[in-house]
Enzyme design. Structure first.
Site, short mmCIF file in Angstrom:
data_model
loop_
_atom_site.label_atom_id
_atom_site.label_comp_id
_atom_site.label_asym_id
_atom_site.label_seq_id
_atom_site.Cartn_x
_atom_site.Cartn_y
_atom_site.Cartn_z
N GLY A 31 0.66 -1.21 -0.06
CA GLY A 31 0.10 0.17 -0.03
C GLY A 31 0.78 1.36 0.07
O GLY A 31 1.96 1.45 -0.23
N LEU A 33 0.39 3.56 -2.06
CA LEU A 33 0.73 3.28 -3.43
C LEU A 33 1.18 4.63 -4.34
O LEU A 33 1.04 5.89 -3.81
CB LEU A 33 -0.34 3.01 -4.26
CG LEU A 33 -0.97 1.51 -3.72
CD1 LEU A 33 -2.31 1.28 -4.52
CD2 LEU A 33 -0.07 0.24 -3.95
N GLU A 35 4.04 5.66 -8.28
CA GLU A 35 4.31 5.49 -9.48
C GLU A 35 4.91 4.23 -9.59
O GLU A 35 4.80 3.48 -10.72
CB GLU A 35 4.91 6.79 -10.22
CG GLU A 35 4.09 7.81 -10.46
CD GLU A 35 3.20 7.43 -11.73
OE1 GLU A 35 3.39 6.77 -12.40
OE2 GLU A 35 2.00 7.69 -11.37
N HIS A 37 4.46 1.34 -8.03
CA HIS A 37 3.42 0.34 -7.86
C HIS A 37 2.63 0.40 -9.12
O HIS A 37 2.07 -0.61 -9.84
CB HIS A 37 2.37 0.49 -6.63
CG HIS A 37 3.37 0.59 -5.33
ND1 HIS A 37 3.34 1.67 -4.58
CD2 HIS A 37 3.75 -0.61 -4.91
CE1 HIS A 37 3.77 0.90 -3.47
NE2 HIS A 37 4.30 -0.14 -3.69
N GLY A 147 8.96 -5.41 -8.59
CA GLY A 147 9.98 -4.03 -9.14
C GLY A 147 11.27 -4.64 -8.66
O GLY A 147 11.66 -5.14 -7.67
N LYS A 149 13.43 -2.67 -8.03
CA LYS A 149 13.72 -1.75 -6.97
C LYS A 149 14.27 -2.64 -5.67
O LYS A 149 15.19 -2.46 -5.10
CB LYS A 149 12.45 -0.93 -6.53
CG LYS A 149 12.46 -0.45 -5.10
CD LYS A 149 13.27 1.02 -4.87
CE LYS A 149 13.71 1.27 -3.38
NZ LYS A 149 12.73 0.91 -2.51
N SER A 186 7.40 4.17 -0.75
CA SER A 186 6.45 4.30 0.23
C SER A 186 7.24 4.99 1.54
O SER A 186 6.89 5.91 1.95
CB SER A 186 5.70 3.33 0.61
OG SER A 186 5.16 2.55 -0.37
N ARG A 187 8.42 4.52 1.78
CA ARG A 187 9.18 5.08 2.93
C ARG A 187 9.83 6.59 2.55
O ARG A 187 10.22 7.04 3.65
CB ARG A 187 9.97 4.16 3.30
CG ARG A 187 9.72 2.91 4.06
CD ARG A 187 10.76 1.79 4.43
NE ARG A 187 10.16 0.81 5.48
CZ ARG A 187 10.06 -0.27 4.82
NH1 ARG A 187 10.50 -0.69 3.77
NH2 ARG A 187 9.66 -1.30 5.69
P1 AMP Z 1 6.03 -2.48 -1.38
O1 AMP Z 1 4.58 -1.90 -1.52
O2 AMP Z 1 7.20 -1.55 -1.22
O3 AMP Z 1 6.22 -3.79 -0.86
O4 AMP Z 1 6.29 -2.68 -2.96
C1 AMP Z 1 5.26 -3.57 -3.77
C2 AMP Z 1 5.88 -3.85 -5.26
O5 AMP Z 1 6.36 -2.62 -5.97
C3 AMP Z 1 7.47 -4.75 -5.16
O6 AMP Z 1 7.33 -5.77 -6.02
C4 AMP Z 1 8.29 -3.60 -4.95
O7 AMP Z 1 9.63 -3.97 -5.75
C5 AMP Z 1 7.71 -2.65 -6.30
N1 AMP Z 1 8.01 -1.26 -6.35
C6 AMP Z 1 8.22 -0.55 -5.14
N2 AMP Z 1 8.78 0.61 -5.50
C7 AMP Z 1 9.22 0.45 -6.84
C8 AMP Z 1 9.76 1.24 -7.74
N3 AMP Z 1 10.42 2.66 -7.42
N4 AMP Z 1 9.79 1.07 -9.00
C9 AMP Z 1 9.52 -0.02 -9.38
N5 AMP Z 1 8.72 -1.00 -8.44
C10 AMP Z 1 8.75 -0.64 -7.26
#
Ligand code: AMP
Length: 285
Positions: A31, A33, A35, A37, A147, A149, A186-187
């Site tokens: 969550g 969310l 760009e 995501h 991602g 990332k 998100s952080r």
């Molecule tokens: P998170 O909500 O941080 O657990 O991320 C959910 C998904 O989004 C994971 O597969 C992350 O690797 C991907 N994600 C997070 N930040 C980015 C980013 N800046 N670019 C591409 N994918 C991302």
């Protein structure tokens, strides 16, 4: 946008769609969310019949003293963004439903989970691997989107999907960045103004390392020195957890930079905020 909270209801809905021949895509998230995501959502939308986004702040992947309680949450904003992208379903399970009383079955992807981020976050990838396997079983996607990332996370998940013969294609998409290079996360809202200004230092350091490699540096010590010099020049960097050049398949630090692909990756703390980033070089010239 249909929201589903109960795993059993999500699974019944997903299996019924599969039986009608629909290809489901899953985009797992925690969550808040952004760009990054949404880039996964758009890729999922383009390649599948039904897109399911899950939002679950997974307690099992946070260590003691980490930011589980204060992790950013914005369900109303998230729903609005997902509606705009015409996402079909939002899976929003409660922690109680994912880890009910008596939950005992944990998944470890050995060897990969202890390296890089794993060395600084014991148990983190066990929590990630377990929840992702559960989400894949509940949502039954043909494809699941992650991602770059979180490079190590995507490698752990690709490995578990292969090792356990999961009937899913794991798709890894490029890192989405702010204009100054900072990987969107998100952080990032934890960052003060000064910290936000300093935060692209990690991308700049890894990019300087990549530049050194492209200019012919094959000695790991030289490239590592370049990366660490950039990081140490920023006074707000309080800790360098790791920053070097690694084998993208094993995550071991390279002894010498001989052949592509190579992974440049780092984790630092800016004051008390942990940032990670990585670059994969598919050719060394
Ligand atoms: P998170 O909500 O941080 O657990 O991320 C959910 C998904 O989004 C994971 O597969 C992350 O690797 C991907 N994600 C997070 N930040 C980015 C980013 N800046 N670019 C591409 N994918 C991302």
């Amino acid at each position: 946008l249909e929201s589903i909270r109960l795993p059993r209801m999500m699974q019944d809905t997903a299996l019924a769609a599969c039986a009608r021949g629909k290809k489901i895509a899953l985009v797992p998230t925690m969550g808040a969310l952004h760009e990054g995501h949404l880039s996964l959502v758009r890729a999922a939308k383009a390649e599948n019949d039904i897109v399911v986004v899950s939002i679950f702040v997974n307690p099992a992947q946070f260590g003691p003293g980490e930011d589980f309680e204060r992790y950013p949450r914005d369900l109303a904003g998230d729903k609005e963004k997902l509606e705009k992208e015409q996402v079909d379903m939002l899976f929003l399970p409660e922690a109680q439903a994912i880890y009910p009383e008596g939950f005992k079955s944990w998944l470890s992807v050995e060897g990969l989970s202890e390296k890089l981020c794993g060395a600084h976050r014991p148990g983190h990838f066990r929590g990630v691997a377990t929840v992702v396997l559960k989400l894949l079983n509940i949502v039954a996607p043909a494809r699941a989107y992650f991602g770059q990332k979180d490079y190590q996370q995507s490698l752990v998940i690709s490995t578990l999907a292969r090792d356990l013969n999961l009937p899913v294609e794991i798709v890894v998409r490029p890192t989405v960045r702010e204009e100054d290079g900072l990987a969107i996360s998100s952080r990032n809202i934890y960052l003060s103004n000064d910290e936000r200004k300093a935060a692209p230092v990690l991308y700049r350091a890894l990019s300087a390392g990549a530049e050194a490699i492209k200019n012919g540096s094959s000695k790991i010590e030289d490239v590592k020195k370049t990366i660490h010099q950039v990081l140490r020049a920023e006074p707000l960097v309080t800790e360098i957890q790791y920053a070097s050049v690694y084998d993208p398949n094993t995550l071991d630090e390279l002894a010498a930079i001989k052949s592509p692909p190579v992974l440049l990756a780092g984790a630092i703390k800016l004051s008390n905020i942990r940032l990670i980033d990585n670059l994969v070089l598919n050719d060394l010239k």
